[in-house]
Scaffold this active site. Structure first.
Site, PDB file in Angstrom:
ATOM      1  N   HIS A 137       0.815  -1.209   0.000  1.00 38.44           N
ATOM      2  CA  HIS A 137       0.000   0.000   0.000  1.00 38.44           C
ATOM      3  C   HIS A 137       0.852   1.263   0.000  1.00 38.44           C
ATOM      4  O   HIS A 137       0.361   2.362  -0.311  1.00 38.44           O
ATOM      5  CB  HIS A 137      -0.935  -0.004   1.214  1.00 38.44           C
ATOM      6  CG  HIS A 137      -2.278   0.601   0.945  1.00 38.44           C
ATOM      7  ND1 HIS A 137      -2.457   1.671   0.097  1.00 38.44           N
ATOM      8  CD2 HIS A 137      -3.514   0.293   1.426  1.00 38.44           C
ATOM      9  CE1 HIS A 137      -3.739   2.007   0.063  1.00 38.44           C
ATOM     10  NE2 HIS A 137      -4.404   1.172   0.855  1.00 38.44           N
ATOM     11  N   ALA A 138       2.117   1.166   0.353  1.00 35.80           N
ATOM     12  CA  ALA A 138       3.001   2.325   0.252  1.00 35.80           C
ATOM     13  C   ALA A 138       3.207   2.741  -1.197  1.00 35.80           C
ATOM     14  O   ALA A 138       3.542   3.898  -1.476  1.00 35.80           O
ATOM     15  CB  ALA A 138       4.352   2.014   0.894  1.00 35.80           C
TER      16      ALA A 138
END
Length: 503
Positions: A137-138
C-alpha cells in the site's frame, strides 16, 4: 526524485508481526481451452512492466530512518523473486482457493525488492486458474492497483503487441543527498506539523475519534473562524464508535472469502430508492454486518462507523477537497488515485493519493429498507461534508510526527488505540471497474476479487468490492480472532441484497 509521502510511509510504519500493509486482487480465469502457465505469464510481465513503474521500483532507505525512504529502480531485478506458482488443494473449490490465498495474504513482502508478488494458482475445478497479485500500500492505492493489473490485460483473447521499453534508470539520491534532505525536513518539521494541526483543527468534528470528543464541533468552528474560512460545513452525524467483536488487537492469521452479486440488481435497488450504487453497497454491508452480529448476540445499539476511501483523482492536492467522491450513481466510489504526493511516472502513479470519509452505517435499524434509507442519508451527509471541507486530514494526521518517531511509535500506537479507543469499526471500499470482459494471456477474467489491509486500528474485518463485467465482486479479509466465520459474512452480503429486492 520520488520520495514517499508521510501517508505512503505510514503504510510501511504500520507493519508489525501481526500487520501486513499490502493490497491485493484475486482474478479467477477461464483459459478458454488454452493453457495459462508460468512461462506465458512471465513473458507478458517482462514485456509490459514498463507500463506500471511500481513493478520495477524498490525502497531506498535513509540511514537510521531519519527521513522517509525514496523509490529507486532495482538494478538486480529478477522476476523469479516476484512470480510464483502453486496448486490449490483438491477438489479446487472456492474454499480451497480461499485458504491458499489467505496464507499468501498473511505473509509480508520483501522490502529489499520491488514490493509486489504474483501467484499463479492452478488445480481449480472446471479447468479454471487464478492469479493472486499483491502490492504494498506504500506504492499504490485501490484503483491504481487495479490499473497496474489492467496494464497486463487485453480486450480480446488475442494479446496485444506492446513494444518492450528499456528498464528504468531512476536512482535514489546519494547518501549525502539523503542526509541533507533529512536535515532540512527535520528542521522544518515543527512548522509543517503546526500547519497540519491547524488544517486538522478546522475539520476536527469529521476526524475519526476526535469527532466523537465533546466540544469537537465548537473547536472546529472556532478554528475555521480564526483561519478566515467562512464556507458553510454540513454537520456530520455522530461518529461514536460502538464496541464490536471486530475491534481489538489482531493476530497474524488471515481468513478470506469472496463472492459476487449482479450489478443490475444493485442498480435496481438504487433506482427504486433514489440512491447511488455505492449507497446500496453500503446498505448491503450494513445488513450483512447486522445479521452476523445478531447471530452472535453482539449487535450494539448504535450504528457501526465505517471508513470509506474516496477518490480525489485529478486534484493537485489532497487538501483541495474537489476530487470525485464515492457517490457516482453508476459505479460507486472509491479508493483511488489523485491528490497530494503521488509521483507520476511513465504509465502510472506511484504512491497514495487518497482521502477518506467516515460515516455511520445503520446496523441498528431492523427493517432492511429503512436501514438502506438511513445508510443512504448518512452517506449523503458525509459526502456533502467531504465536498465542503479540505478533506486532507488523512494526510495531515500522517504528517504530524517526524519520520524517525513515526517509524518507531506507529505499531504500538495502533495497537493501543485499537484496543482502547478504536476510531472506526471497519473499512469498506468500492472500486469501480470495466463493464466488459478482459483477458490475461488469452484467458478470460471471470471475476476479480479485491483484498485489502487489516490493522489493530481499523478493525479485524475489511470489505472491498470491485464492479466488473456486470457483477460486483466482493472480497472479505478477516482476522479469525476477531471474526470467526468469514464465509458466513459473505453469505449475509448476498442475503442482504435479496432482502432489498423483495418489495
Amino acid at each position: 526524485m520520488r520520495q514517499l509521502t508521510a501517508l505512503d510511509a505510514q503504510f510501511l510504519n504500520a507493519e508489525s508481526a501481526t500487520t501486513c500493509a499490502h493490497v491485493a486482487g484475486l482474478a479467477v480465469l477461464d483459459p478458454l481451452g488454452g493453457v495459462l502457465d508460468r512461462a506465458t505469464l512471465a513473458a507478458v510481465l517482462l514485456q509490459r512492466m514498463h507500463l506500471s513503474p511500481v513493478l520495477g521500483l524498490r525502497l531506498s532507505e535513509v540511514p537510521l530512518g531519519l527521513d522517509h525512504p525514496y523509490w529507486e529502480a532495482d538494478p538486480d531485478f529478477d522476476l523469479a523473486h516476484h512470480l510464483f506458482e502453486a496448486e490449490v488443494a483438491a477438489p479446487g473449490g472456492e474454499y480451497q482457493l480461499a485458504e491458499a490465498v489467505a496464507r499468501i495474504h498473511a505473509r509480508p513482502l520483501d522490502r529489499t525488492r520491488p514490493l509486489w508478488e504474483m501467484h499463479l494458482l492452478s488445480g481449480l475445478s472446471g479447468g479454471r486458474v487464478a492469479v493472486y497479485t499483491k502490492v504494498h500500500h506504500a506504492a499504490i492505492d485501490g484503483v491504481s492497483g487495479a490499473e497496474t493489473l489492467a496494464a497486463l490485460l487485453d480486450l480480446t483473447p488475442e494479446p496485444r503487441v506492446v513494444e518492450v521499453a528499456p528498464p528504468p534508470v531512476e536512482r535514489g539520491p546519494s547518501l549525502a543527498g539523503k542526509l541533507y534532505g533529512a536535515a532540512v525536513r527535520t528542521a522544518t518539521q515543527p512548522l509543517r506539523a503546526l500547519g497540519s494541526l491547524a488544517r486538522m483543527s478546522t475539520e476536527l468534528d469529521a476526524v475519526p475519534l476526535a469527532g466523537a470528543l465533546p466540544g469537537s464541533r465548537q473547536i472546529a468552528k472556532a478554528a475555521r473562524f480564526v483561519a478566515g474560512d467562512r464556507r458553510a460545513r454540513p454537520e456530520v452525524p455522530s461518529l461514536h464508535v460502538p464496541r464490536t467483536p471486530f475491534n481489538g488487537p489482531i493476530s497474524a492469521e488471515r481468513r478470506v472469502s469472496f463472492g459476487s452479486v449482479p450489478l443490475k440488481d444493485v442498480k435496481q435497488v438504487a433506482k427504486a430508492h433514489g440512491l447511488s450504487v455505492n449507497d446500496v453497497v453500503m446498505g448491503v454491508c450494513a445488513g450483512a454486518l447486522r445479521a452476523w452480529l445478531v447471530e452472535r448476540d453482539a449487535l450494539p445499539e448504535e450504528p457501526l462507523i465505517a471508513a470509506v476511501p474516496v477518490a480525489v483523482r485529478g486534484t493537485t492536492s489532497a487538501g483541495s477537497g474537489r476530487g470525485s467522491t464515492n457517490g457516482r450513481s453508476d459505479t460507486g466510489n472509491a479508493d483511488s488515485t489523485g491528490g497530494s504526493g503521488g509521483a507520476r511516472g511513465a504509465g502510472g502513479v506511484v504512491g497514495n493519493r487518497i482521502a477518506a470519509m467516515v460515516a455511520p452505517i445503520a446496523t441498528d435499524v431492523a427493517d432492511p429498507h429503512e436501514r438502506l434509507r438511513a445508510t443512504g442519508a448518512a452517506m449523503r451527509a458525509a459526502k456533502r461534508r467531504f465536498v465542503a471541507s479540505s478533506s486532507s486530514w488523512l494526510h495531515d494526521v500522517s504528517a504530524l510526527l517526524p519520520a524517525p518517531v513515526a517509524r518507531l511509535a506507529l505499531p504500538a500506537a495502533f495497537r493501543l488505540a485499537g484496543a482502547a479507543f478504536p476510531p472506526i469499526n471497519l473499512i469498506v471500499s468500492n472500486v469501480p471497474g470495466p463493464q466488459f470482459p478482459l483477458y490475461l494471456c488469452g484467458a478470460r477474467v471471470l471475476s476479480y476479487y479485491p483484498l485489502s489491509v487489516l490493522t489493530d486500528l481499523t478493525g479485524g474485518v475489511n470489505i472491498t468490492c470491485f464492479s466488473y463485467d456486470g457483477m460486483i465482486d466482493f472480497g472479505v479479509v478477516a482476522c479469525p480472532e476477531r471474526l470467526d466465520d468469514v464465509w458466513s459474512l459473505m453469505r449475509h452480503l448476498g442475503a442482504a441484497l435479496e432482502e432489498l429486492l423483495d418489495e
